[in-house]
Motif scaffolding. Structure first.
Motif, short mmCIF file in Angstrom:
data_model
loop_
_atom_site.label_atom_id
_atom_site.label_comp_id
_atom_site.label_asym_id
_atom_site.label_seq_id
_atom_site.Cartn_x
_atom_site.Cartn_y
_atom_site.Cartn_z
N PHE A 26 0.85 -1.20 0.00
CA PHE A 26 0.00 0.00 0.00
C PHE A 26 0.88 1.24 0.00
CE2 PHE A 26 0.65 -1.21 4.39
CZ PHE A 26 0.65 -0.05 5.15
N MET A 27 0.43 2.26 -0.71
CA MET A 27 1.24 3.46 -0.90
C MET A 27 0.45 4.71 -0.53
SD MET A 27 3.12 2.97 -4.56
CE MET A 27 4.20 1.59 -4.91
N ALA A 28 1.10 5.58 0.25
CA ALA A 28 0.54 6.90 0.52
C ALA A 28 0.92 7.80 -0.66
CB ALA A 28 1.09 7.45 1.82
N ILE A 29 -0.07 8.13 -1.45
CA ILE A 29 0.14 8.97 -2.63
C ILE A 29 -0.51 10.33 -2.41
CG2 ILE A 29 -0.15 9.16 -5.13
CD1 ILE A 29 1.51 6.78 -4.43
N HIS A 30 0.24 11.39 -2.58
CA HIS A 30 -0.25 12.74 -2.31
C HIS A 30 -0.90 13.34 -3.56
CE1 HIS A 30 2.57 11.92 0.92
NE2 HIS A 30 1.98 12.86 1.62
N CYS A 31 -2.02 12.74 -3.96
CA CYS A 31 -2.73 13.17 -5.16
C CYS A 31 -3.71 14.30 -4.90
CB CYS A 31 -3.52 11.99 -5.75
SG CYS A 31 -2.54 10.59 -6.25
N SER A 32 -4.08 14.51 -3.65
CA SER A 32 -5.21 15.40 -3.35
C SER A 32 -4.82 16.83 -3.04
CB SER A 32 -6.00 14.82 -2.17
OG SER A 32 -5.13 14.53 -1.09
N VAL A 33 -3.51 17.12 -3.08
CA VAL A 33 -3.08 18.51 -2.92
C VAL A 33 -3.16 19.17 -4.29
CG1 VAL A 33 -1.23 20.03 -2.16
CG2 VAL A 33 -1.47 17.77 -1.13
N ASN A 34 -4.07 20.10 -4.45
CA ASN A 34 -4.12 20.83 -5.73
C ASN A 34 -4.15 22.33 -5.45
OD1 ASN A 34 -6.75 21.37 -4.90
ND2 ASN A 34 -7.70 20.00 -6.40
N ARG A 35 -4.25 23.11 -6.50
CA ARG A 35 -4.18 24.57 -6.35
C ARG A 35 -5.26 25.10 -5.42
NH1 ARG A 35 -1.30 27.78 -9.97
NH2 ARG A 35 -0.16 26.70 -11.63
N THR B 141 -6.77 23.53 -2.99
CA THR B 141 -6.47 23.17 -1.60
C THR B 141 -5.46 24.14 -1.00
OG1 THR B 141 -6.76 20.84 -2.24
CG2 THR B 141 -5.79 21.27 -0.10
N LEU B 142 -4.42 24.48 -1.75
CA LEU B 142 -3.41 25.40 -1.24
C LEU B 142 -3.99 26.81 -1.05
CD1 LEU B 142 -0.12 24.43 -3.12
CD2 LEU B 142 -0.86 23.84 -0.81
#
Length: 434
Positions: free
Chosen positions: A158-167, A169-170
């Motif tokens: 299983f991998m923690a993938i940081h896909c949900s940080v987008n413009r 969100t910032l």
């Protein structure tokens, strides 16, 4: 064919059967829940692992993190920590090294355990960019995908993938502001890259390519919670909720491909917000398994954060979280050593079990019920048998032996149970009716 695709086709895999046996549930129930995405079984098709089910109506699972740092790089110690975590009862491991030969460390850990192992691929991409150019802001988006594929091919489950940080969100993060800032290491790498390059997150833009890779190797996506709070004052803010909205959409897309998902949750959070966070996550992400990091329920107990997180873990399990990442006494202070790891696993297991008991004492508390019988009978061998850590319990009593074999030195001859067994239990019940 992934576990989820097999389940969707009506097939019960060996992993599903193993989870059903471990949880004492019907294999068909496990299949249905995997097909819906309510249960995940991290099980990369490149290696053999113990089948661990994470999700609805299952025992709350505990993860232990290991891994080197830039200051302490000792592979032998990491292998010792992995072994100790397993012996203490961790269900899974996460290999999070950022110092040394990362490929060798990861592959060696994978060879030395049959537990499901997780990772955070962006760490390796960032470390390689820093070693080459001096900063993570030079990361190549292609390298992000290449490292995901390399680690999947190695056998990461299983991998923690940081896909949900987008413009967006910032923007939410900047507009609201925080006392504790951004504390996710992976989130900081991605966010700094986005700001410097004035570009959208490559893992968000190229999410379909991420899904191509993890589907091929049947890697479970642990949807990283990059906007989690690092201070109680920042919990459940707009940036965290914005990211959760994105996570829900990404979970939908993963399920359409037959890719298993777990959604990560807050780290620092007051007790009164735990139930709310779990309810929101379950709603937004359509009952995807929820992976809580800690959580830390007070910020002022460094050196004892394993106790803090055990309190949080109990609340999380009680309200429906499915997976808890342990916290050690070294949290916020140093890289954990072997004994820190052991204490962290023990504390988190106790918290998770306490929460499970609040849901279903009869189902999850079989050993607790047997322990009650053993204590009533002053049967010490049976008490050790039903203890989570029998040798620890035995060692304490043996170190301070009682005068009478059937008691302990807490009460000695005035043992309440012994007195009740001798007098009250032998009394005629009819005598109390008069």
């Amino acid at each position: 064919m992934t576990q989820m695709l097999e389940a969707m086709k009506g097939n019960i895999t060996d992993a599903m059967k193993a989870v059903a046996a471990d949880e004492k549930l019907d294999p068909e129930y496990i299949r249905k829940m995997v097909a819906k995405g309510y249960i995940a079984i991290p099980d990369n098709n490149q290696r053999e692992t113990v089948a661990v089910g994470i999700g609805e109506n299952l025992r709350t699972k505990v993860n232990a993190t290991i891994g080197t740092s830039t200051d302490i790089n000792d592979l032998d110690m990491e292998l010792e920590k992995a072994k100790i975590a397993e012996e203490a009862g961790a269900d899974t491991l996460m290999e999070l090294s950022i110092g040394g030969d990362l490929d060798n460390i990861r592959r060696t850990v994978l060879k030395n355990t049959d537990k499901p192992v997780g990772s955070v691929p962006i760490y390796q991409t960032a470390v390689e960019a820093i070693e080459k150019d001096g900063s993570a802001i030079t990361m190549d988006p292609d390298d992000m995908l290449k490292n995901i594929e390399k680690q999947a091919k190695d056998g990461i489950d299983f991998m923690a993938i940081h896909c949900s940080v987008n413009r967006e969100t910032l923007k939410r993060l900047k507009r609201q502001g925080r006392k504790g800032g951004l504390v996710s290491r992976g989130g900081s790498f991605i966010s700094s890259w986005m700001v410097h390059n004035d570009c959208e997150n490559p893992l968000y833009e190229n999410y379909d390519q991420v899904l191509d890779i993890v589907e091929e190797y049947d890697v479970c996506l642990s949807m990283a919670n990059a906007m989690r709070a690092g201070a109680l004052t920042d919990s459940t803010d707009r940036a965290q909720i914005q990211e959760l909205i994105v996570l829900g959409e990404l979970v939908d897309r993963a399920r359409e491909r037959g890719v298993q998902t777990i959604v990560e949750g807050p780290g620092h959070i007051p007790i009164n917000e735990i139930e709310t966070n779990i309810n929101i996550q379950k709603k937004m992400c359509r009952n995807a398994p929820f992976y809580m990091l800690g959580p830390i329920v007070t910020d002022i107990a460094p050196a004892y954060d394993h106790i803090v997180s055990a309190i949080g873990a109990a609340q999380c399990a009680r309200y429906g979280a499915n997976f808890i990442c342990y916290v050690t006494p070294a949290e916020h202070l140093a890289l954990p050593g072997p004994e820190d790891v052991r204490e962290g696993v023990i504390a988190t297991r106790i918290g998770a079990h306490a929460g499970d008991l609040a849901i279903d004492l009869e189902r999850f508390g079989e050993e607790d019920i047997l322990m009650a019988d053993a204590r009533k009978e002053l049967n010490w061998e049976e008490q050790y048998k039903h203890a989570l850590w029998p040798e620890d319990a035995r060692a304490i009593r043996d170190k301070r032996p009682p005068e009478a074999d059937d008691t302990c030195t807490m009460c000695g001859n005035y043992c309440a149970i012994k007195i009740v067994n001798q007098w009250l239990d032998k009394a005629d019940k009819d005598a109390f009716d008069n």
